[in-house]
Design a protein around this motif. Structure first.
Motif, PDB file in Angstrom:
ATOM      1  N   VAL A 110     -22.456  70.343 -16.576  1.00 28.73           N
ATOM      2  CA  VAL A 110     -22.901  70.572 -17.956  1.00 28.73           C
ATOM      3  C   VAL A 110     -21.723  70.288 -18.876  1.00 28.73           C
ATOM      4  O   VAL A 110     -20.678  70.951 -18.783  1.00 28.73           O
ATOM      5  CB  VAL A 110     -23.402  72.013 -18.157  1.00 28.73           C
ATOM      6  N   VAL A 111     -21.859  69.296 -19.735  1.00 27.06           N
ATOM      7  CA  VAL A 111     -20.736  68.836 -20.553  1.00 27.06           C
ATOM      8  C   VAL A 111     -21.134  68.800 -22.020  1.00 27.06           C
ATOM      9  O   VAL A 111     -22.317  68.762 -22.365  1.00 27.06           O
ATOM     10  CB  VAL A 111     -20.250  67.447 -20.094  1.00 27.06           C
ATOM     11  N   THR A 112     -20.125  68.808 -22.875  1.00 28.11           N
ATOM     12  CA  THR A 112     -20.364  68.637 -24.307  1.00 28.11           C
ATOM     13  C   THR A 112     -19.931  67.251 -24.779  1.00 28.11           C
ATOM     14  O   THR A 112     -20.272  66.839 -25.888  1.00 28.11           O
ATOM     15  CB  THR A 112     -19.601  69.698 -25.116  1.00 28.11           C
ATOM     16  N   SER A 113     -19.151  66.554 -23.953  1.00 34.14           N
ATOM     17  CA  SER A 113     -18.748  65.178 -24.260  1.00 34.14           C
ATOM     18  C   SER A 113     -19.349  64.257 -23.202  1.00 34.14           C
ATOM     19  O   SER A 113     -20.095  64.712 -22.333  1.00 34.14           O
ATOM     20  CB  SER A 113     -17.220  65.051 -24.282  1.00 34.14           C
ATOM     21  N   ARG A 114     -19.016  62.976 -23.254  1.00 32.36           N
ATOM     22  CA  ARG A 114     -19.560  62.037 -22.277  1.00 32.36           C
ATOM     23  C   ARG A 114     -18.622  61.885 -21.086  1.00 32.36           C
ATOM     24  O   ARG A 114     -17.478  62.322 -21.124  1.00 32.36           O
ATOM     25  CB  ARG A 114     -19.825  60.687 -22.942  1.00 32.36           C
ATOM     26  N   LEU A 115     -19.117  61.279 -20.031  1.00 33.24           N
ATOM     27  CA  LEU A 115     -18.326  61.081 -18.823  1.00 33.24           C
ATOM     28  C   LEU A 115     -17.582  59.757 -18.863  1.00 33.24           C
ATOM     29  O   LEU A 115     -18.094  58.754 -19.371  1.00 33.24           O
ATOM     30  CB  LEU A 115     -19.232  61.105 -17.585  1.00 33.24           C
ATOM     31  N   GLN A 116     -16.378  59.748 -18.315  1.00 34.68           N
ATOM     32  CA  GLN A 116     -15.659  58.498 -18.132  1.00 34.68           C
ATOM     33  C   GLN A 116     -16.355  57.676 -17.058  1.00 34.68           C
ATOM     34  O   GLN A 116     -17.145  58.190 -16.262  1.00 34.68           O
ATOM     35  CB  GLN A 116     -14.208  58.775 -17.723  1.00 34.68           C
ATOM     36  N   ALA A 117     -16.038  56.383 -17.012  1.00 32.83           N
ATOM     37  CA  ALA A 117     -16.712  55.485 -16.072  1.00 32.83           C
ATOM     38  C   ALA A 117     -16.560  55.948 -14.632  1.00 32.83           C
ATOM     39  O   ALA A 117     -17.512  55.939 -13.846  1.00 32.83           O
ATOM     40  CB  ALA A 117     -16.177  54.064 -16.244  1.00 32.83           C
ATOM     41  N   ASN A 174      -8.499  78.504 -27.042  1.00 34.42           N
ATOM     42  CA  ASN A 174      -7.998  77.945 -25.797  1.00 34.42           C
ATOM     43  C   ASN A 174      -9.139  77.438 -24.939  1.00 34.42           C
ATOM     44  O   ASN A 174     -10.315  77.669 -25.210  1.00 34.42           O
ATOM     45  CB  ASN A 174      -7.160  78.992 -25.043  1.00 34.42           C
ATOM     46  N   SER A 175      -8.770  76.699 -23.854  1.00 32.07           N
ATOM     47  CA  SER A 175      -9.775  76.041 -23.022  1.00 32.07           C
ATOM     48  C   SER A 175     -10.690  77.042 -22.332  1.00 32.07           C
ATOM     49  O   SER A 175     -11.876  76.791 -22.143  1.00 32.07           O
ATOM     50  CB  SER A 175      -9.092  75.140 -21.986  1.00 32.07           C
ATOM     51  N   THR A 176     -10.145  78.210 -21.945  1.00 30.05           N
ATOM     52  CA  THR A 176     -10.969  79.225 -21.283  1.00 30.05           C
ATOM     53  C   THR A 176     -12.037  79.757 -22.229  1.00 30.05           C
ATOM     54  O   THR A 176     -13.208  79.893 -21.864  1.00 30.05           O
ATOM     55  CB  THR A 176     -10.088  80.393 -20.787  1.00 30.05           C
ATOM     56  N   SER A 177     -11.646  80.040 -23.469  1.00 34.18           N
ATOM     57  CA  SER A 177     -12.600  80.541 -24.456  1.00 34.18           C
ATOM     58  C   SER A 177     -13.674  79.507 -24.751  1.00 34.18           C
ATOM     59  O   SER A 177     -14.848  79.835 -24.887  1.00 34.18           O
ATOM     60  CB  SER A 177     -11.869  80.919 -25.741  1.00 34.18           C
ATOM     61  N   LYS A 178     -13.271  78.231 -24.862  1.00 33.44           N
ATOM     62  CA  LYS A 178     -14.239  77.174 -25.105  1.00 33.44           C
ATOM     63  C   LYS A 178     -15.226  77.062 -23.952  1.00 33.44           C
ATOM     64  O   LYS A 178     -16.429  76.898 -24.150  1.00 33.44           O
ATOM     65  CB  LYS A 178     -13.521  75.835 -25.311  1.00 33.44           C
ATOM     66  N   GLY A 179     -14.696  77.141 -22.729  1.00 32.50           N
ATOM     67  CA  GLY A 179     -15.574  77.066 -21.570  1.00 32.50           C
ATOM     68  C   GLY A 179     -16.541  78.228 -21.514  1.00 32.50           C
ATOM     69  O   GLY A 179     -17.726  78.064 -21.214  1.00 32.50           O
ATOM     70  N   ASP A 180     -16.042  79.431 -21.810  1.00 31.47           N
ATOM     71  CA  ASP A 180     -16.905  80.609 -21.820  1.00 31.47           C
ATOM     72  C   ASP A 180     -18.001  80.473 -22.868  1.00 31.47           C
ATOM     73  O   ASP A 180     -19.140  80.919 -22.657  1.00 31.47           O
ATOM     74  CB  ASP A 180     -16.082  81.868 -22.092  1.00 31.47           C
ATOM     75  N   ARG A 181     -17.666  79.886 -23.992  1.00 29.87           N
ATOM     76  CA  ARG A 181     -18.661  79.722 -25.050  1.00 29.87           C
ATOM     77  C   ARG A 181     -19.786  78.800 -24.602  1.00 29.87           C
ATOM     78  O   ARG A 181     -20.968  79.080 -24.853  1.00 29.87           O
ATOM     79  CB  ARG A 181     -17.995  79.143 -26.310  1.00 29.87           C
ATOM     80  N   LEU A 182     -19.453  77.708 -23.931  1.00 30.68           N
ATOM     81  CA  LEU A 182     -20.479  76.803 -23.425  1.00 30.68           C
ATOM     82  C   LEU A 182     -21.316  77.485 -22.346  1.00 30.68           C
ATOM     83  O   LEU A 182     -22.541  77.376 -22.336  1.00 30.68           O
ATOM     84  CB  LEU A 182     -19.840  75.526 -22.873  1.00 30.68           C
ATOM     85  N   HIS A 219     -15.189  70.062 -23.114  1.00 24.61           N
ATOM     86  CA  HIS A 219     -14.019  69.255 -23.458  1.00 24.61           C
ATOM     87  C   HIS A 219     -14.324  68.355 -24.648  1.00 24.61           C
ATOM     88  O   HIS A 219     -15.426  67.824 -24.758  1.00 24.61           O
ATOM     89  CB  HIS A 219     -13.602  68.376 -22.278  1.00 24.61           C
ATOM     90  N   GLU A 220     -13.347  68.182 -25.511  1.00 21.57           N
ATOM     91  CA  GLU A 220     -13.514  67.233 -26.608  1.00 21.57           C
ATOM     92  C   GLU A 220     -13.400  65.799 -26.089  1.00 21.57           C
ATOM     93  O   GLU A 220     -14.121  64.909 -26.535  1.00 21.57           O
ATOM     94  CB  GLU A 220     -12.476  67.489 -27.693  1.00 21.57           C
ATOM     95  N   ALA A 221     -12.493  65.582 -25.139  1.00 19.35           N
ATOM     96  CA  ALA A 221     -12.339  64.247 -24.546  1.00 19.35           C
ATOM     97  C   ALA A 221     -13.415  64.033 -23.483  1.00 19.35           C
ATOM     98  O   ALA A 221     -14.036  64.983 -23.004  1.00 19.35           O
ATOM     99  CB  ALA A 221     -10.953  64.098 -23.942  1.00 19.35           C
ATOM    100  N   SER A 222     -13.628  62.780 -23.110  1.00 25.09           N
ATOM    101  CA  SER A 222     -14.603  62.476 -22.069  1.00 25.09           C
ATOM    102  C   SER A 222     -14.137  63.050 -20.733  1.00 25.09           C
ATOM    103  O   SER A 222     -12.942  63.204 -20.469  1.00 25.09           O
ATOM    104  CB  SER A 222     -14.820  60.963 -21.961  1.00 25.09           C
ATOM    105  N   ILE A 223     -15.096  63.348 -19.855  1.00 29.06           N
ATOM    106  CA  ILE A 223     -14.820  64.045 -18.603  1.00 29.06           C
ATOM    107  C   ILE A 223     -14.336  63.055 -17.539  1.00 29.06           C
ATOM    108  O   ILE A 223     -14.968  62.026 -17.296  1.00 29.06           O
ATOM    109  CB  ILE A 223     -16.083  64.763 -18.102  1.00 29.06           C
ATOM    110  N   SER A 224     -13.219  63.389 -16.887  1.00 28.90           N
ATOM    111  CA  SER A 224     -12.662  62.508 -15.859  1.00 28.90           C
ATOM    112  C   SER A 224     -13.281  62.825 -14.504  1.00 28.90           C
ATOM    113  O   SER A 224     -13.889  63.884 -14.294  1.00 28.90           O
ATOM    114  CB  SER A 224     -11.151  62.650 -15.791  1.00 28.90           C
ATOM    115  N   GLU A 225     -13.064  61.913 -13.523  1.00 32.11           N
ATOM    116  CA  GLU A 225     -13.653  62.076 -12.201  1.00 32.11           C
ATOM    117  C   GLU A 225     -13.029  63.233 -11.422  1.00 32.11           C
ATOM    118  O   GLU A 225     -13.627  63.725 -10.458  1.00 32.11           O
ATOM    119  CB  GLU A 225     -13.525  60.778 -11.402  1.00 32.11           C
TER     120      GLU A 225
END
Length: 432
Positions: A110-117, A2-10, A81-87
């Motif tokens: 701190v991100v694992t994917s890229r940022l949206q425009a 889940n998203s919480t576990s993924k966030g904790d891992r990062l 996040h696997e998807a790019s980060i939104s504003e």
């Protein structure tokens, strides 16, 4: 997961990365020694508006000498996040730190994917720091004189780009500048502390020295002699043992932050190589020899750790405008080819199999092949025997024959495979 576990891992991975940098004394050059940098995970601060504590993922408190209160807070918000980060996430984070820290604070996404425009624009305008962290990525060595990684390469790590690049462990952006090491990035947050350090933008990178194919061939030959190699397939396990390299195999698929499969990795501090699952044994052997090449060509001068992805195997020549890391990968590929197919042994064994197959030079060349069934069958048998003997692909054998100018190939349809192109590029490499 889940998203919480993924966030904790990062959060956990990045937190321990900062602790590791602190232990090396590389968080900041200058005014803040390591003992004046306090690192926290899940640190809470009181918010008057909410009349309650607000928790942050990772916090770095920097103290002036002799002071009891922090001179600067660096607040890290981790988004795995696997998807790019939104504003939306950038705005929420900026608002949260603004309510608690009116000044002396820097927010860093701190991100694992890229940022949206849109997120990119918000972060830029808020002068917020952006870090892309990939625990599996390659890690450079911090150097006060500069970095061997160009800022355009670092930029491609963080913001959306048509051509995704190999993943770095740490890459960052702040106030128009790009950074590939944590110490330089933190120095940019507090410019008065930098003590002569220059940003990595615009020509500040240190070039990786050129190595000729003769130098690479000599390096491979030295290792073969050291490992007492005489004939047959090179025993890569023995080579690693002779170099005191810990070679490990992991029967698993490992992906970088962009979802690209990592074939293997090298850790220069631990003097270790780890090879992940491969679909073909010959590709696995090339990967191992590639990683050995990084050790033997002294690439630890530039990297603490290195990863190899399939795209790296296609770095076959040194092109104008290529990144410095591509020169490192080219050199490792060239070394791998020379290590797996040593000239003297290869030429001797080719002559042996050629005699057994009654192949003769009838005025067309030492080894001749065209579309006639008889010629094709005999030639394919030669490739098979050499491939089995050296435990490399038939395509690699074919390119070695061409490189040694032993093959005259007049087949009308002779399209090289991807691995063949890898070796072919090593033939036509040029000086830069």
């Amino acid at each position: 997961m889940n998203s919480t576990s993924k966030g904790d891992r990062l959060e956990d991975a990045f937190y321990h990365y900062l602790l590791d940098q602190q232990d090396r004394g590389e968080l900041i050059f200058g005014a803040y020694p390591p003992e004046n940098c306090r690192i926290y995970r899940k640190k809470a601060y009181y918010c008057r508006e909410r009349e309650a504590d607000v928790e942050f993922d990772v916090v770095l408190e920097l103290y002036r000498k002799g002071r009891d209160t922090p001179h600067l807070y660096v607040i890290f918000e981790c988004k795995n996040h696997e998807a790019s980060i939104s504003e939306v996430y950038v705005n929420d984070f900026s608002s949260k730190i603004g309510r608690i820290f009116p000044h002396a604070v820097k927010g860093v996404m701190v991100v694992t994917s890229r940022l949206q425009a849109g997120a990119e624009k918000v972060a830029r305008n808020a002068r917020m720091g952006i870090v892309k962290y990939d625990e599996q990525g390659l890690e450079i060595i911090a150097d006060r004189r500069g970095s061997c990684f160009e800022h355009s390469f670092v930029r491609s790590q963080i913001f959306r780009s048509a051509n995704s690049a190999k993943s770095l462990k740490f890459s960052a952006y702040h106030d128009g500048e790009y950074f590939s090491s944590i110490d330089r990035f933190l120095g940019s947050l507090e410019p008065e502390l930098v003590d002569g350090i220059r940003p990595e933008n615009g020509g500040g990178s240190l070039p990786v020295p050129y190595l000729s194919i003769e130098q690479i061939k000599a390096a491979a030959g030295k290792i073969l002699k050291f490992a007492d190699y005489e004939s047959g397939a090179v025993d890569l396990v023995k080579v690693c043992q002779s170099l005191s390299i810990d070679l490990q195999f992991a029967d698993r698929a490992v992906l970088d932050a962009d979802g690209v499969a990592i074939l293997g990795s090298a850790n220069f501090g631990r003097k270790a190589i780890e090879i992940n699952s491969h679909s073909r044994e010959t590709r696995e052997r090339f990967t191992i020899a590639h990683e050995i090449g990084h050790f033997c060509l002294n690439h630890e001068r530039y990297l603490r750790s290195e990863t190899i992805i399939e795209r790296d195997l296609f770095v076959t020549r040194e092109k104008d405008g290529s990144f410095n890391y591509e020169r490192l990968e080219y050199q490792a590929n060239a070394f791998s080819a020379e290590l797996l197919l040593p000239d003297a042994v290869f030429l001797k064994k080719t002559a042996h199999f050629r005699r057994d197959l009654e192949m003769r030079d009838r005025g067309h060349g030492y080894i001749f092949v065209d579309d006639q069934p008889g010629n094709s069958a005999t030639y394919d048998e030669l490739l098979s025997r050499l491939s089995t003997h050296f435990e490399v692909s038939k395509q690699a054998i074919e390119v070695k024959l061409k490189k040694s100018k032993m093959l005259t190939d007049q087949r009308k349809r002779n399209e090289a495979s991807p691995i063949s192109r890898v070796f072919a590029g090593l033939i036509s490499s040029r000086k830069s």
